[in-house]
Motif scaffolding. Structure first.
Motif, PDB file in Angstrom:
ATOM      1  N   ASP A   1       4.531  11.024  21.822  1.00  0.00           N
ATOM      2  CA  ASP A   1       4.662  12.474  21.970  1.00  0.00           C
ATOM      3  C   ASP A   1       6.125  12.880  22.090  1.00  0.00           C
ATOM      4  OD1 ASP A   1       1.936  12.872  21.842  1.00  0.00           O
ATOM      5  OD2 ASP A   1       1.654  12.874  24.014  1.00  0.00           O
ATOM      6  N   SER A   2       6.900  12.078  22.808  1.00  0.00           N
ATOM      7  CA  SER A   2       8.325  12.359  22.959  1.00  0.00           C
ATOM      8  C   SER A   2       9.037  12.287  21.607  1.00  0.00           C
ATOM      9  CB  SER A   2       8.952  11.368  23.944  1.00  0.00           C
ATOM     10  OG  SER A   2      10.351  11.502  23.982  1.00  0.00           O
TER      11      SER A   2
ATOM     12  N   THR B   1       7.676  12.726  18.637  1.00  0.00           N
ATOM     13  CA  THR B   1       7.217  13.857  17.819  1.00  0.00           C
ATOM     14  C   THR B   1       7.934  15.144  18.211  1.00  0.00           C
ATOM     15  OG1 THR B   1       5.034  12.849  17.520  1.00  0.00           O
ATOM     16  CG2 THR B   1       5.200  15.220  17.163  1.00  0.00           C
ATOM     17  N   LYS B   2       8.070  15.372  19.511  1.00  0.00           N
ATOM     18  CA  LYS B   2       8.752  16.582  19.978  1.00  0.00           C
ATOM     19  C   LYS B   2      10.215  16.586  19.557  1.00  0.00           C
ATOM     20  CE  LYS B   2       5.700  17.354  23.941  1.00  0.00           C
ATOM     21  NZ  LYS B   2       5.560  17.296  25.420  1.00  0.00           N
ATOM     22  N   ALA B   3      10.870  15.429  19.632  1.00  0.00           N
ATOM     23  CA  ALA B   3      12.267  15.348  19.209  1.00  0.00           C
ATOM     24  C   ALA B   3      12.394  15.629  17.718  1.00  0.00           C
ATOM     25  CB  ALA B   3      12.833  13.971  19.545  1.00  0.00           C
ATOM     26  N   THR B   4      11.452  15.129  16.941  1.00  0.00           N
ATOM     27  CA  THR B   4      11.449  15.389  15.500  1.00  0.00           C
ATOM     28  C   THR B   4      11.346  16.886  15.227  1.00  0.00           C
ATOM     29  OG1 THR B   4      10.305  13.281  15.162  1.00  0.00           O
ATOM     30  CG2 THR B   4      10.349  14.790  13.318  1.00  0.00           C
ATOM     31  N   GLU B   5      10.476  17.552  15.959  1.00  0.00           N
ATOM     32  CA  GLU B   5      10.294  18.994  15.769  1.00  0.00           C
ATOM     33  C   GLU B   5      11.548  19.772  16.135  1.00  0.00           C
ATOM     34  OE1 GLU B   5       7.686  20.689  14.387  1.00  0.00           O
ATOM     35  OE2 GLU B   5       7.115  18.639  13.822  1.00  0.00           O
ATOM     36  N   VAL B   6      12.260  19.330  17.186  1.00  0.00           N
ATOM     37  CA  VAL B   6      13.503  20.004  17.572  1.00  0.00           C
ATOM     38  C   VAL B   6      14.509  19.962  16.432  1.00  0.00           C
ATOM     39  CG1 VAL B   6      15.525  19.877  19.089  1.00  0.00           C
ATOM     40  CG2 VAL B   6      13.227  19.652  20.055  1.00  0.00           C
TER      41      VAL B   6
ATOM     42  N   ASN C   1      13.206  22.052  13.315  1.00  0.00           N
ATOM     43  CA  ASN C   1      13.265  23.504  13.493  1.00  0.00           C
ATOM     44  C   ASN C   1      14.694  24.030  13.494  1.00  0.00           C
ATOM     45  OD1 ASN C   1      10.472  23.633  13.658  1.00  0.00           O
ATOM     46  ND2 ASN C   1      10.437  23.503  15.901  1.00  0.00           N
TER      47      ASN C   1
END
Length: 268
Positions: A72-73, A75-80, A83
């Protein structure tokens, strides 16, 4: 930001990762660097220290939370990154850990499993999952680079030499009372070398320059033994940052697909 290459470095709040950020912001080339840290508070401390050490720079540094053992960490970093920029020019898989210690040879058989599983989860699987997550953003770059940070003790040739272990002959008897030396760590880095080769072949047709970098024998806090490492001849971690910078900035492009050392190529 249009003129800055976008870089993400995992495990960058200390050690070789921190020194790599420092080396890059000392460069006249402009970067926007995501300083990856599992702990936001430790990442903030690293940012403050960088501001003190390099108050003037053409680059910018942004803290990003990423734990390479947590999907999850990642994935969230990828999204940052997606975006904010829609691409990633350079991914440096640096995050690493040591779980070996001098008491691993005892009656606790399960400890062998814990040591290897924990080490591989960070050093090998973590790099694999992080790379897979960021590949689409790398492919959106005009000049993508992918780096894996390995170790000199991952070399089969080096550790097949008759002087192994380098700190002295082992005594006879079982269980061993000697320090036998990072079985989990060195095997995880040998496995990482194979992952690197795999990614090199997978992505070369897309123009991704993929490297493995062996920064040298350095007195990092990996294993919490920097003073012992210095006594054994280890140099300071900033040497590793400079070696990685030469790869980032194209000075070692003739050696793409190989394990880069400060002076030459590390044998398998």
């Amino acid at each position: 930001m249009a003129d800055k290459q976008i870089v993400l470095i995992t495990g960058a709040n200390k050690g070789i990762g921190f020194e790599t950020v420092k080396a890059l912001i000392e460069s006249p080339k402009p970067y926007h660097i995501f300083l990856g840290s599992r702990s936001l508070s430790r990442g903030e401390d690293a940012l403050a220290k960088l501001n003190e050490l390099v108050p003037q720079t053409a680059s910018t540094v942004e803290l990003i939370q990423i734990d390479v053992t947590d999907d999850d960490s990642i994935t969230k970093a990828t999204e940052v990154v997606k975006n904010k920029f829609g691409k990633l020019d350079i991914l440096i898989n640096n995050a690493g850990a040591v779980f070996d210690n001098t008491t691993q040879f005892n009656d606790d058989i399960g400890k062998f499993r814990r040591v290897l599983n924990d080490t591989y989860n960070t050093n090998t699987t973590g790099a694999q999952v992080t790379t897979a997550a960021f590949v689409p953003l790398l492919l959106a770059s005009k000049e993508p680079r992918l780096l894996f940070i390995t170790s000199g003790i991952a070399s089969f040739i080096g550790f097949g030499a008759p002087f192994f272990p380098p700190w002295g002959k082992l005594s006879a008897g079982w269980p061993k009372k000697d320090f036998v030396g990072f079985q989990g760590y060195k095997s995880s880095k040998a496995a990482l070398n194979m992952l690197f080769l795999s990614w090199h072949h997978i992505l070369k047709e897309e123009g991704v320059k993929t490297f493995c970098v062996s920064p040298g024998f350095l007195a990092t806090n990996l294993g919490n033994q920097p003073d012992i490492l210095r006594k054994l001849g280890a140099r300071e971690p900033d040497v590793g940052g400079q070696v990685i910078r030469t790869v980032v900035e194209g000075q070692r492009d003739a050696d793409v697909g190989k394990v880069i050392m400060e002076n030459g190529i590390q044998p398998w």
